[in-house]
Enzyme design. Structure first.
Site, mmCIF file in Angstrom:
data_model
loop_
_atom_site.group_PDB
_atom_site.id
_atom_site.type_symbol
_atom_site.label_atom_id
_atom_site.label_comp_id
_atom_site.label_asym_id
_atom_site.label_seq_id
_atom_site.Cartn_x
_atom_site.Cartn_y
_atom_site.Cartn_z
ATOM 1 N N TYR A 109 12.994 -16.142 -39.371
ATOM 2 C CA TYR A 109 11.547 -15.888 -38.954
ATOM 3 C C TYR A 109 11.827 -15.234 -37.634
ATOM 4 C CZ TYR A 109 6.937 -16.110 -37.507
ATOM 5 O OH TYR A 109 5.740 -15.807 -37.063
ATOM 6 N N GLU A 197 5.116 -9.897 -37.173
ATOM 7 C CA GLU A 197 6.083 -11.024 -37.874
ATOM 8 C C GLU A 197 6.865 -10.329 -38.832
ATOM 9 O OE1 GLU A 197 3.708 -15.016 -38.688
ATOM 10 O OE2 GLU A 197 3.601 -13.722 -40.462
#
Ligand code: GDP
Ligand code: MN
Length: 388
Positions: A109, A197
């Site tokens: 991530y 993101e």
């Protein structure tokens, strides 16, 4: 403002961040043609909606031939996808992204966001990327690293190194990971983002770093600087009432209650919601009509509120400053007649000429009731909502 994954990937690519090759399609035939053009061995078919969590909801599929891509696209297109981020009503899939599938070795991530509390930009990285990131943040918080970036000096080499080692990336990829994080930060600041993101950022079996998913949210207040970003807006993804409100300079947000609210000023609107809640009621919306307290503005605002399904009562809360309360009362009376709204309305007027305004409401032959204080108004409207 949110954009689709395929648009976010297009922007990443412009900043030299690797993304899988692919194209968007609105029909399964087009999806098959796109797949044929990709000349890959396997493909990913991904629902394009403004919400994550698609993988677990069946919105991401893998296929081994253009024919399989066609049938996978058939299954996904036009379906209403319900994910933890869409709300129970779900979102209709109107487009799919067809990509060359990637052989994943590890999933990470990587994100950037405006951190108001610390007055900076924070880069977040985790070795537990992929579909279970929310869960991992609770069960394995040590896997998440936060790096605070001073916007005046930007992302520093020691910070990208720290993240590289935290993710245990191969040493020979140090240059690549540094470039990737630097480019991501550049995109974030140049395009005035609130959030970027990449989840997952993957390390492929061939030791390449690729952004497999991408989400970008832009600061609405800076969009005037980026007409090319404004062009990426997809009105179909947004709440139609909210879009309509925005076009006439009002700000509207749907909530899940049954008391409609019409207020001038964002702060007063927030207070109104709080007081309704305090009195045991449930607001159906936030609405700041801005400076539009004329009869045309109030008419439009009433129409926006009444577009909601289950409106049992309406609270009009207006503070008369430059606009006088008697003019506002006149506008409200006209708007009620114009729209033919029969729902009970409670009106609280305060400020310049409020006495005259209240008297006008009381003298008019309408179902609206004028009260003196916000507290009284909220009590009344909550009671009316329960009765109706
Ligand atoms: P989200 O669930 O909405 O966040 O959708 P993602 O784009 O993140 O996809 C969900 C998951 O599908 C990813 O975490 C991957 O595990 C998997 N996935 C997506 N694309 C590919 C691909 O090209 N190859 C493989 N093997 N898995 C993929
Ligand atoms: Mn994802």
């Amino acid at each position: 403002m949110d954009i689709h994954e395929y648009q976010a990937k297009y922007l990443l690519k412009r900043y030299n961040i690797s993304v899988p090759e692919g194209k968007v399609a609105q029909s399964s035939e087009k999806a098959q043609t796109v797949a044929q053009g990709l000349r890959a061995k396997s493909f990913a078919i991904k629902a394009q909606i403004h919400a994550g969590g698609r993988g677990k909801a069946g919105g991401v599929k893998l296929a081994r031939s253009p024919e399989e891509v066609k049938s996978a696209a058939d299954e996904i297109l036009n379906r209403v996808l319900v994910t933890p981020q869409t709300g129970p009503q779900g979102k209709q899939v109107r487009k799919v992204l067809i990509e060359q599938a990637v052989e994943i070795d590890r999933e990470f991530y990587l994100g950037l966001l405006v951190d108001r509390g610390n007055a900076n930009v924070t880069m977040i990285a985790s070795s537990a990327g992929g579909m279970d990131i929310e869960e991992a943040s609770k069960t394995a918080p040590e896997k998440i690293m936060r790096v605070h970036i001073d916007p005046n000096i930007g992302l520093q080499p020691f910070q990208t190194k720290k993240i590289h080692y935290h993710l245990k990336l191969p040493a020979k990829l140090l240059r690549k990971s540094t470039d990737l994080m630097t480019s991501l930060y550049q995109l974030f600041s140049e395009l005035d983002c609130m959030l970027v993101e990449i989840n997952p950022l993957v390390l492929t079996k061939r030791q390449k770093l690729i952004a497999l998913d991408a989400k970008i949210n832009f600061d609405d207040n800076a969009l005037f600087r980026h007409p090319e970003i404004e062009d990426l807006r997809d009105d179909l993804e947004d709440d139609p009432t909210e879009v309509q409100a925005q076009k006439i300079g009002m700000s509207f947000v749907h909530l899940d209650g049954n008391i409609g609210c019409l207020v001038n000023g964002a702060g007063l609107a927030m207070t109104t919601l709080d007081v309704i809640k305090l009195k045991g009621g449930k607001p159906a919306n936030f609405l700041d009509i801005g400076g539009r307290a004329d009869s045309e503005g109030v008419t439009k605002a009433l129409e926006l509120i009444m577009a909601g399904k289950d409106i049992r009562a309406i609270l009009v809360n207006i503070f008369g400053g430059i606009t006088h309360c008697d003019m506002i009362a006149e506008a409200v009376i006209e708007a009620i007649k114009e729209t033919g709204v029969r729902t009970p309305i409670v009106i609280r007027l305060a400020g310049t000429n409020y006495k005259k305004g209240r008297q006008m409401i009381r003298d008019a032959c309408i179902q609206a009731e004028a009260v003196d204080t916000l507290s009284e108004a909220a009590e009344k409207v909550v009671a009316l909502a329960q009765e109706n």
